[in-house]
Write a protein that holds these residues in place. Structure first.
Motif, short mmCIF file in Angstrom:
data_model
loop_
_atom_site.label_atom_id
_atom_site.label_comp_id
_atom_site.label_asym_id
_atom_site.label_seq_id
_atom_site.Cartn_x
_atom_site.Cartn_y
_atom_site.Cartn_z
N ALA A 48 7.31 103.52 -91.60
CA ALA A 48 7.75 104.52 -92.59
C ALA A 48 8.93 103.99 -93.40
O ALA A 48 8.98 104.15 -94.62
N ARG A 49 9.86 103.33 -92.74
CA ARG A 49 11.01 102.77 -93.46
C ARG A 49 10.58 101.64 -94.38
O ARG A 49 11.12 101.47 -95.48
N TRP A 50 9.59 100.84 -93.96
CA TRP A 50 9.06 99.76 -94.80
C TRP A 50 8.43 100.34 -96.06
O TRP A 50 8.63 99.82 -97.16
N GLU A 51 7.67 101.43 -95.91
CA GLU A 51 7.03 102.06 -97.08
C GLU A 51 8.08 102.60 -98.04
O GLU A 51 7.93 102.51 -99.25
N ARG A 52 9.16 103.16 -97.50
CA ARG A 52 10.24 103.67 -98.35
C ARG A 52 10.92 102.53 -99.09
O ARG A 52 11.23 102.64 -100.27
N PHE A 53 11.10 101.40 -98.39
CA PHE A 53 11.71 100.24 -99.03
C PHE A 53 10.81 99.68 -100.12
O PHE A 53 11.30 99.23 -101.16
N ALA A 54 9.50 99.71 -99.91
CA ALA A 54 8.55 99.18 -100.91
C ALA A 54 8.68 99.94 -102.22
O ALA A 54 8.43 99.38 -103.29
N VAL A 55 9.09 101.21 -102.16
CA VAL A 55 9.25 102.00 -103.38
C VAL A 55 10.43 101.51 -104.21
O VAL A 55 10.36 101.47 -105.43
N VAL A 56 11.51 101.10 -103.55
CA VAL A 56 12.73 100.73 -104.28
C VAL A 56 12.94 99.23 -104.39
O VAL A 56 13.85 98.79 -105.07
N CYS A 57 12.09 98.45 -103.74
CA CYS A 57 12.23 97.00 -103.78
C CYS A 57 12.01 96.49 -105.22
O CYS A 57 11.05 96.89 -105.88
N PRO A 58 12.90 95.65 -105.71
CA PRO A 58 12.72 95.13 -107.08
C PRO A 58 11.38 94.41 -107.22
O PRO A 58 10.92 93.73 -106.30
N SER A 59 10.75 94.56 -108.36
CA SER A 59 9.42 93.99 -108.58
C SER A 59 9.43 92.47 -108.60
O SER A 59 8.40 91.83 -108.38
N ARG A 60 10.59 91.86 -108.81
CA ARG A 60 10.67 90.39 -108.83
C ARG A 60 10.53 89.81 -107.43
O ARG A 60 10.35 88.60 -107.26
N ILE A 61 10.59 90.63 -106.41
CA ILE A 61 10.54 90.17 -105.02
C ILE A 61 9.12 90.34 -104.49
O ILE A 61 8.51 91.40 -104.64
N ASP A 62 8.62 89.28 -103.86
CA ASP A 62 7.27 89.30 -103.29
C ASP A 62 7.34 89.88 -101.88
O ASP A 62 7.55 89.16 -100.91
N LEU A 63 7.18 91.18 -101.77
CA LEU A 63 7.30 91.87 -100.50
C LEU A 63 5.94 91.91 -99.81
O LEU A 63 4.95 92.31 -100.41
#
Length: 159
Positions: A48-63
């Motif tokens: 759940a925390r990973w999904e929340r981070f995916a929302v705010v992670c900058p698009s320049r980062i390959d998550l």
């Protein structure tokens, strides 16, 4: 090393990246704990925390799409891409776009927190108190730090 609280990432980083950040700062025990966490795989709260981070992670980062796909080197790479391994990281400013329902929910939370606001019906029972987080309550030296770091208050913000 960067202080996660000062950079603004503390509430958003997945537990795996927090463990990697601690491993970079700590010794071999912290690195072993990181390897064990990655080997054991994520729990429901971690996902759940990973999904929340995916929302705010900058698009320049390959998550990676899932926390189970993260490696130790990948975790350090993400921290580096976020600028958290720099000696003096720049603060992050998160801007989220909210739909109408989200705005209404946010306004309800704000009005519940402000006793003088129109329509404030008191703080709902399921809402956490702001006392310890904002310094209104007394946090004991050996209690967990209200910042959410998981450290004792005396080792974190109690200095």
């Amino acid at each position: 090393m960067a202080n996660l609280i000062d950079t603004g990432w503390a509430a958003w980083l997945p537990n795996e990246l927090i463990a990697a950040h601690e491993a970079r700062q700590g010794g071999s025990a912290a690195r072993r704990a990181l390897r064990k966490r990655l080997a054991d795989g994520p729990g429901d709260a971690d996902r759940a925390r990973w999904e929340r981070f995916a929302v705010v992670c900058p698009s320049r980062i390959d998550l990676p799409p899932h926390p189970a796909d993260l490696t130790e080197e990948g975790a350090y790479g993400l921290l580096d891409a976020l600028g958290l391994l720099d000696a003096d990281p720049e603060p992050v400013e998160l801007v989220l776009t909210l739909d109408h329902e989200d705005v209404r929910e946010l306004e309800a939370v704000r009005s519940a927190r402000d006793p003088g606001a129109a329509g404030a019906g008191g703080i709902p029972a399921d809402m956490p108190a702001l006392d310890n987080v904002l310094g209104g309550g007394a946090t004991g030296r050996n209690e967990p730090c209200p910042c959410g770091s998981g450290k004792k208050f005396k080792r974190c913000h109690g200095r």
